[in-house]
Design a protein around this motif. Sequence first.
Motif, PDB file in Angstrom:
ATOM      1  N   ALA A 235       0.842  -1.192   0.000  1.00 24.50           N
ATOM      2  CA  ALA A 235       0.000   0.000   0.000  1.00 24.50           C
ATOM      3  C   ALA A 235       0.875   1.238   0.000  1.00 24.50           C
ATOM      4  N   LEU A 236       0.597   2.166  -0.926  1.00 24.46           N
ATOM      5  CA  LEU A 236       1.248   3.480  -0.951  1.00 24.46           C
ATOM      6  C   LEU A 236       2.768   3.389  -0.876  1.00 24.46           C
ATOM      7  N   GLY A 237       3.343   2.483  -1.658  1.00 24.07           N
ATOM      8  CA  GLY A 237       4.789   2.374  -1.709  1.00 24.07           C
ATOM      9  C   GLY A 237       5.402   1.523  -0.624  1.00 24.07           C
ATOM     10  N   SER A 238       4.598   1.009   0.287  1.00 23.31           N
ATOM     11  CA  SER A 238       5.099   0.127   1.343  1.00 23.31           C
ATOM     12  C   SER A 238       4.794  -1.322   0.991  1.00 23.31           C
ATOM     13  N   ARG A 239       5.650  -2.217   1.463  1.00 17.31           N
ATOM     14  CA  ARG A 239       5.488  -3.646   1.216  1.00 17.31           C
ATOM     15  C   ARG A 239       5.492  -4.372   2.559  1.00 17.31           C
ATOM     16  N   TYR A 240       4.758  -5.490   2.610  1.00 24.35           N
ATOM     17  CA  TYR A 240       4.656  -6.241   3.854  1.00 24.35           C
ATOM     18  C   TYR A 240       4.695  -7.741   3.568  1.00 24.35           C
ATOM     19  N   LEU A 241       5.415  -8.467   4.416  1.00 25.58           N
ATOM     20  CA  LEU A 241       5.377  -9.925   4.424  1.00 25.58           C
ATOM     21  C   LEU A 241       5.061 -10.363   5.846  1.00 25.58           C
ATOM     22  N   LEU A 242       4.126 -11.281   5.988  1.00 23.69           N
ATOM     23  CA  LEU A 242       3.757 -11.790   7.300  1.00 23.69           C
ATOM     24  C   LEU A 242       4.441 -13.125   7.546  1.00 23.69           C
ATOM     25  N   LEU A 243       4.977 -13.280   8.750  1.00 19.21           N
ATOM     26  CA  LEU A 243       5.634 -14.512   9.168  1.00 19.21           C
ATOM     27  C   LEU A 243       4.780 -15.194  10.221  1.00 19.21           C
ATOM     28  N   MET A 299       5.887  -9.323  11.337  1.00 21.02           N
ATOM     29  CA  MET A 299       5.754  -8.700  10.023  1.00 21.02           C
ATOM     30  C   MET A 299       7.065  -8.064   9.583  1.00 21.02           C
ATOM     31  N   LEU A 300       7.381  -8.247   8.298  1.00 22.92           N
ATOM     32  CA  LEU A 300       8.470  -7.535   7.640  1.00 22.92           C
ATOM     33  C   LEU A 300       7.867  -6.378   6.865  1.00 22.92           C
ATOM     34  N   ASP A 301       8.518  -5.221   6.932  1.00 20.29           N
ATOM     35  CA  ASP A 301       7.957  -3.996   6.353  1.00 20.29           C
ATOM     36  C   ASP A 301       9.092  -3.236   5.669  1.00 20.29           C
ATOM     37  N   TRP A 302       8.902  -2.853   4.409  1.00 21.98           N
ATOM     38  CA  TRP A 302       9.924  -2.078   3.709  1.00 21.98           C
ATOM     39  C   TRP A 302       9.269  -1.180   2.665  1.00 21.98           C
ATOM     40  N   ASN A 303      10.011  -0.171   2.259  1.00 23.99           N
ATOM     41  CA  ASN A 303       9.561   0.696   1.181  1.00 23.99           C
ATOM     42  C   ASN A 303       9.966   0.097  -0.160  1.00 23.99           C
ATOM     43  N   ALA A 304       9.180   0.375  -1.190  1.00 25.39           N
ATOM     44  CA  ALA A 304       9.467  -0.152  -2.522  1.00 25.39           C
ATOM     45  C   ALA A 304      10.896   0.198  -2.927  1.00 25.39           C
TER      46      ALA A 304
END
Length: 366
Positions: A235-243, A299-304
């Motif tokens: 969403a809005l340039g952010s990325r997420y992966l759930l562990l 959760m892992l969270d990073w910008n595009a």
Amino acid sequence: MPSARIHTLLAVVLTLVLAGCGQTVTSTGDEQEIVADARALSGVDDVTVHYLDPDGEEHDGLPDDPTGWTLRLDIVHDVALSAGWAVEAIDELLADRPEPAAPRLEIWLNPVTPAEAEIAVRAYPLPATGDPVSDAYVFAGTPGVVRAVFDGETADVRVADEADLPKVADVAAVHGAGVDVVRTLDDTAELAVADVAPRPPYLPSGDGGGWPADPAAPACDPADLRLELTGSDAALGSRYLLLGATNTGAAPCAVQGHPSAGFRTLTEQLLAVAVVPSVAASAQAPRVVVPAGGRAVAMLDWNAMPTAGNPDLTYEVLVAAAPGGPVTELPLTSLVVEGGGTHAYVDIVDGGEVAVTEWRPDGASF
């Protein structure tokens, strides 16, 4: 569209072949130009033609009577065109095209991967059951795979390193792929997909607020935690992966703090990525007691990140329940979300930064 131009190329090839068989055909008159255009298409590297006799032996051309012979087309293309492109391309190739009784037509796809694995799938005719085209593209994006050939009747999936057998067989199992056994390239080891440890059933835990604190619960034994990728979002340039970390033991146990994470390419090369805990070092992460069969989440969270022209993307996440603990290799293709399709990679690259949260009860918000 690439598939439309390949459609034209196939028409020309069939025209020339049928002409050689004595059937009435009409030439387009620009065969060489069309072949050149097809080979110049972005992502499509080559189109080759094979003439196979009834015994499968290859020849330079067809006989006067091609009954029992096969005209095989091999389309070599960039794997980035994906399984969706492959399905659309084959549909368009065959649209409104009556197939002659002889020779028999076969179309094979050969996606080229950054790992230079041998990937080949007979995309036409398809078998009565299964989806070998999708299966081939899943394995094309799975680290460790060096060969995946689907001929419509059998599947031959190989890894170079015996240590990669469990994760590749797990990918086969979770996708329900038409693969019975995964083998090493040198035939020294194999693993039946039916023998892969099944994933624990998911037991929803509501809003994440119902688990008891239970101070007597011991720390989770890493052997009792099944680590998985459980979801993704953007969403809005952010990325997420759930562990997810599922307690497969018989009693409650506790996790605390954040998992460790690393990132590897399709060729299993480790990327230089900074992993930053979301909780400040001075803050005390809560202790999470996970009931038997329950799942803790992080959760892992990073910008595009920019990926243009860069083949060294993240195809695999290395996760440990706690820093210094045993690492589980989790290919992106091991993540299957109903209705969400399969993604082989994410845009985490060298020099990037990724934030990781602490473990939380399943259902808790981030």
